[in-house]
Design a protein around this motif. Structure first.
Motif, PDB file in Angstrom:
ATOM      1  N   ARG A 176      10.417  -3.090   6.758  1.00 52.96           N
ATOM      2  CA  ARG A 176       9.322  -2.494   7.523  1.00 52.96           C
ATOM      3  C   ARG A 176       9.171  -1.011   7.168  1.00 52.96           C
ATOM      4  O   ARG A 176       8.060  -0.517   6.951  1.00 52.96           O
ATOM      5  CB  ARG A 176       9.593  -2.657   9.015  1.00 52.96           C
ATOM      6  CG  ARG A 176       8.483  -2.117   9.877  1.00 52.96           C
ATOM      7  CD  ARG A 176       8.749  -2.443  11.331  1.00 52.96           C
ATOM      8  NE  ARG A 176       7.650  -2.029  12.139  1.00 52.96           N
ATOM      9  CZ  ARG A 176       7.771  -1.299  13.238  1.00 52.96           C
ATOM     10  NH1 ARG A 176       8.950  -0.941  13.665  1.00 52.96           N
ATOM     11  NH2 ARG A 176       6.719  -0.960  13.925  1.00 52.96           N
ATOM     12  N   THR A 177      10.276  -0.296   7.102  1.00 54.43           N
ATOM     13  CA  THR A 177      10.239   1.125   6.747  1.00 54.43           C
ATOM     14  C   THR A 177       9.732   1.315   5.327  1.00 54.43           C
ATOM     15  O   THR A 177       8.889   2.182   5.068  1.00 54.43           O
ATOM     16  CB  THR A 177      11.639   1.749   6.894  1.00 54.43           C
ATOM     17  OG1 THR A 177      12.071   1.569   8.246  1.00 54.43           O
ATOM     18  CG2 THR A 177      11.625   3.222   6.553  1.00 54.43           C
ATOM     19  N   ASP A 178      10.224   0.496   4.399  1.00 53.47           N
ATOM     20  CA  ASP A 178       9.772   0.592   3.012  1.00 53.47           C
ATOM     21  C   ASP A 178       8.278   0.313   2.900  1.00 53.47           C
ATOM     22  O   ASP A 178       7.560   0.973   2.152  1.00 53.47           O
ATOM     23  CB  ASP A 178      10.548  -0.371   2.115  1.00 53.47           C
ATOM     24  CG  ASP A 178      11.994   0.053   1.926  1.00 53.47           C
ATOM     25  OD1 ASP A 178      12.341   1.198   2.275  1.00 53.47           O
ATOM     26  OD2 ASP A 178      12.782  -0.780   1.436  1.00 53.47           O
ATOM     27  N   ARG A 179       7.785  -0.677   3.638  1.00 48.74           N
ATOM     28  CA  ARG A 179       6.361  -1.011   3.618  1.00 48.74           C
ATOM     29  C   ARG A 179       5.530   0.153   4.144  1.00 48.74           C
ATOM     30  O   ARG A 179       4.475   0.484   3.600  1.00 48.74           O
ATOM     31  CB  ARG A 179       6.107  -2.266   4.460  1.00 48.74           C
ATOM     32  CG  ARG A 179       4.675  -2.736   4.432  1.00 48.74           C
ATOM     33  CD  ARG A 179       4.443  -4.075   5.144  1.00 48.74           C
ATOM     34  NE  ARG A 179       5.605  -4.644   5.786  1.00 48.74           N
ATOM     35  CZ  ARG A 179       5.800  -4.681   7.114  1.00 48.74           C
ATOM     36  NH1 ARG A 179       4.889  -4.189   7.937  1.00 48.74           N
ATOM     37  NH2 ARG A 179       6.880  -5.220   7.615  1.00 48.74           N
ATOM     38  N   GLN A 180       6.006   0.815   5.185  1.00 50.75           N
ATOM     39  CA  GLN A 180       5.279   1.964   5.728  1.00 50.75           C
ATOM     40  C   GLN A 180       5.239   3.108   4.719  1.00 50.75           C
ATOM     41  O   GLN A 180       4.252   3.833   4.645  1.00 50.75           O
ATOM     42  CB  GLN A 180       5.916   2.431   7.030  1.00 50.75           C
ATOM     43  CG  GLN A 180       5.666   1.484   8.170  1.00 50.75           C
ATOM     44  CD  GLN A 180       6.422   1.872   9.429  1.00 50.75           C
ATOM     45  OE1 GLN A 180       7.412   2.597   9.370  1.00 50.75           O
ATOM     46  NE2 GLN A 180       5.973   1.374  10.553  1.00 50.75           N
ATOM     47  N   ASP A 181       6.296   3.258   3.930  1.00 50.38           N
ATOM     48  CA  ASP A 181       6.303   4.295   2.893  1.00 50.38           C
ATOM     49  C   ASP A 181       5.354   3.953   1.751  1.00 50.38           C
ATOM     50  O   ASP A 181       4.721   4.829   1.182  1.00 50.38           O
ATOM     51  CB  ASP A 181       7.718   4.499   2.347  1.00 50.38           C
ATOM     52  CG  ASP A 181       8.641   5.174   3.336  1.00 50.38           C
ATOM     53  OD1 ASP A 181       8.129   5.775   4.318  1.00 50.38           O
ATOM     54  OD2 ASP A 181       9.866   5.098   3.149  1.00 50.38           O
ATOM     55  N   ARG A 182       5.262   2.657   1.401  1.00 48.21           N
ATOM     56  CA  ARG A 182       4.376   2.228   0.321  1.00 48.21           C
ATOM     57  C   ARG A 182       2.907   2.284   0.724  1.00 48.21           C
ATOM     58  O   ARG A 182       2.033   2.554  -0.087  1.00 48.21           O
ATOM     59  CB  ARG A 182       4.710   0.792  -0.108  1.00 48.21           C
ATOM     60  CG  ARG A 182       5.949   0.638  -0.923  1.00 48.21           C
ATOM     61  CD  ARG A 182       6.079  -0.763  -1.516  1.00 48.21           C
ATOM     62  NE  ARG A 182       5.832  -1.839  -0.585  1.00 48.21           N
ATOM     63  CZ  ARG A 182       6.776  -2.442   0.163  1.00 48.21           C
ATOM     64  NH1 ARG A 182       8.026  -2.042   0.090  1.00 48.21           N
ATOM     65  NH2 ARG A 182       6.464  -3.432   0.959  1.00 48.21           N
ATOM     66  N   VAL A 183       2.623   1.972   1.986  1.00 45.56           N
ATOM     67  CA  VAL A 183       1.245   1.899   2.483  1.00 45.56           C
ATOM     68  C   VAL A 183       1.136   2.819   3.703  1.00 45.56           C
ATOM     69  O   VAL A 183       1.166   2.348   4.841  1.00 45.56           O
ATOM     70  CB  VAL A 183       0.864   0.455   2.850  1.00 45.56           C
ATOM     71  CG1 VAL A 183      -0.606   0.361   3.227  1.00 45.56           C
ATOM     72  CG2 VAL A 183       1.216  -0.511   1.749  1.00 45.56           C
ATOM     73  N   PRO A 184       1.013   4.115   3.484  1.00 45.28           N
ATOM     74  CA  PRO A 184       1.015   5.048   4.617  1.00 45.28           C
ATOM     75  C   PRO A 184      -0.100   4.800   5.636  1.00 45.28           C
ATOM     76  O   PRO A 184       0.057   5.115   6.792  1.00 45.28           O
ATOM     77  CB  PRO A 184       0.831   6.425   3.968  1.00 45.28           C
ATOM     78  CG  PRO A 184       1.076   6.240   2.546  1.00 45.28           C
ATOM     79  CD  PRO A 184       0.900   4.793   2.217  1.00 45.28           C
ATOM     80  N   SER A 185      -1.188   4.206   5.233  1.00 44.77           N
ATOM     81  CA  SER A 185      -2.274   3.949   6.178  1.00 44.77           C
ATOM     82  C   SER A 185      -1.914   2.882   7.201  1.00 44.77           C
ATOM     83  O   SER A 185      -2.612   2.702   8.189  1.00 44.77           O
ATOM     84  CB  SER A 185      -3.538   3.530   5.437  1.00 44.77           C
ATOM     85  OG  SER A 185      -3.325   2.334   4.740  1.00 44.77           O
TER      86      SER A 185
END
Length: 59
Positions: free
Chosen positions: A46-55
């Motif tokens: 989840r954290t990695d996904r938020q870093d990849r897709v900041p929007s």
């Protein structure tokens, strides 16, 4: 449900703490028998996904 318990539930929901519980419920209902992420792996993804897709996050 007491007001304190309702408030605590609201805070957990707001903070996203129930996301892993919802993930497990979804996997059991829609992908039975398939492997699931452990809680630690779930939060890392989840954290990695938020870093990849900041929007995908609010701030």
């Amino acid at each position: 449900m007491s007001r304190v318990r309702a408030f605590w539930t609201f805070l957990r929901e707001l903070a996203g703490e129930r996301d892993y519980e919802r993930y497990l419920t979804h996997r059991a209902a829609h992908h039975p028998g398939e492997p699931v992420l452990g809680e630690r792996e779930f939060w890392r993804e989840r954290t990695d996904r938020q870093d990849r897709v900041p929007s995908a996050r609010c701030c």
